[in-house]
Design an enzyme around this catalytic site. Structure first.
Site, PDB file in Angstrom:
ATOM      1  N   CYS A 226       0.821  -1.222   0.067  1.00 45.56           N
ATOM      2  CA  CYS A 226       0.025   0.098  -0.055  1.00 45.56           C
ATOM      3  C   CYS A 226       0.975   1.204   0.111  1.00 45.56           C
ATOM      4  O   CYS A 226       1.521   1.560   1.160  1.00 45.56           O
ATOM      5  CB  CYS A 226      -0.733  -0.005   1.224  1.00 45.56           C
ATOM      6  SG  CYS A 226      -1.973   1.538   1.283  1.00 45.56           S
TER       7      CYS A 226
ATOM      8  N   CYS B 273      -0.541   4.383   2.333  1.00 48.54           N
ATOM      9  CA  CYS B 273      -0.676   4.437   3.671  1.00 48.54           C
ATOM     10  C   CYS B 273      -0.238   2.804   4.099  1.00 48.54           C
ATOM     11  O   CYS B 273       0.964   2.346   3.996  1.00 48.54           O
ATOM     12  CB  CYS B 273      -1.918   4.367   4.166  1.00 48.54           C
ATOM     13  SG  CYS B 273      -3.466   3.983   3.015  1.00 48.54           S
ATOM     14  N   SER B 274      -1.067   1.859   4.419  1.00 46.51           N
ATOM     15  CA  SER B 274      -0.659   0.694   5.011  1.00 46.51           C
ATOM     16  C   SER B 274      -1.680  -0.357   5.234  1.00 46.51           C
ATOM     17  O   SER B 274      -1.705  -1.244   5.822  1.00 46.51           O
ATOM     18  CB  SER B 274       0.034   0.924   6.233  1.00 46.51           C
ATOM     19  OG  SER B 274      -0.398   1.501   7.329  1.00 46.51           O
ATOM     20  N   CYS B 275      -2.731   0.043   4.048  1.00 43.94           N
ATOM     21  CA  CYS B 275      -3.691  -1.092   3.803  1.00 43.94           C
ATOM     22  C   CYS B 275      -3.237  -2.539   3.917  1.00 43.94           C
ATOM     23  O   CYS B 275      -2.207  -2.491   3.044  1.00 43.94           O
ATOM     24  CB  CYS B 275      -4.584  -0.489   2.661  1.00 43.94           C
ATOM     25  SG  CYS B 275      -5.027   1.145   2.906  1.00 43.94           S
TER      26      CYS B 275
END
Lengths: 102, 214
Positions: free
Chosen positions: B120, B123-125
């Protein structure tokens, strides 16, 4: 050149990946649990994402859960869940309790 | 407020047991204090209860990569299930008792010619329903920035070297759509039951940075 925002980092040069990991600490889990427990009523995923993206680069560069903490407080003050003054007072209270316990 | 940068890169390594609900922790960092203060203030203001927070913590602890491994082992064992998983991953996960919420989930299948990796960049999905909390490196600037332009080099940093004629496909997740990799079932696993198969399916091979090892 485009006006890329700081969080939009795909394709940018960066250092090597450190594949080591460690278990999330209790306070880090608490941060995540607070978001999940507040849920869509008070803290939607997209609201938090926007609050993270709005951080200054120096705050965005904080480690992950630290960055979440700063963004969540900003978001809650922005939405009026609590005021900045209430937040400052609560922080002072908790910090004092921690110091007394030390 | 103290200089936030003091906490940068600051890691605690606690080797004693914690009560996650303990109100105060000795030697807490500024950010731990923020977490505790948010908890207290949000409860006082009535937005959330201690029980709801506890239940969110319990749910989080119940999400581990073993759920992803269970789904993949079933897909390796049952071609009809695999087809359903590739067509509609949330429904197929529900069949084995795993609720995928709230973002949509797509399973990307490795083949002898194609290897998939997930990231991701924004962000950090991450497919938390199936894998739990993302590992540190998944959230790092280094991984998010580089895996989309030099995936082979990044994979090497995980000790994974792929033949030059394999196509690498990098999938960029977002808040509404998460991916998980269906690795190739390795040779030498013929006749294995689902439980034994699940034992070689690690978190990292479901992200696509490593391969299952027999």
């Amino acid at each position: 050149m485009t006006d890329r925002r700081y969080h939009d980092m795909g394709g940018e040069p960066a250092g090597p990946v450190d594949p080591s990991t460690h278990e999330a600490e209790p306070w880090q889990k608490l941060i995540t649990a607070l978001r999940n427990a507040l849920g869509d009523d008070y803290c939607r995923v997209d609201e938090l994402r926007r609050a993270l993206e709005d951080l200054r680069p120096e705050d965005y560069d904080l480690p992950y859960f630290e960055r979440w903490a700063v963004a969540m407080v900003n978001l809650f003050c922005e939405k009026g869940l609590f005021s900045r003054a209430e937040w400052d007072a609560k922080m002072a209270e908790v910090r004092r309790k921690v110091q007394e316990a030390a | 407020m103290t200089d936030e940068r003091d906490a940068r890169g600051h890691h605690h390594h606690h080797d004693h047991d914690h009560d996650a609900h303990a109100p105060i922790e000795v030697g807490a960092s500024e950010y731990e204090i923020m977490a505790l203060a948010m908890r207290e203030l949000l409860i006082e203001k009535g937005y959330v209860t201690a029980a709801e927070i506890r239940s969110a913590l319990e749910y989080m602890d119940s999400r581990t990569p073993s759920l992803g491994a269970k789904v993949i082992a079933k897909a390796w064992s049952d071609p009809a299930y695999k087809k359903r998983l590739l067509e509609n991953a949330p429904a197929a996960c529900k069949e084995v008792g795993v609720d995928v919420t709230p973002a949509h989930l797509v399973v990307v299948e490795n083949t002898p010619a194609t290897h998939n990796v997930i990231v991701c960049t924004l962000c950090s999905c991450y497919p938390r329903s199936l894998l739990g909390l993302p590992p540190d490196w998944y959230k790092s600037k280094a991984y998010r920035s580089r895996v989309v332009i030099e995936p082979r080099k990044v994979l090497k940093e995980f000790g994974t070297e792929l033949p030059g004629d394999i196509t690498l496909r990098v999938h960029d997740s977002n808040a509404d759509l998460r991916y998980i990799v269906l690795p190739l079932r390795p040779k030498g696993t013929e006749g294995w039951g689902e439980e034994k198969l699940a034992s070689i399916v690690t978190r990292d091979c479901l992200v696509g940075v490593t391969l299952p090892v027999v």
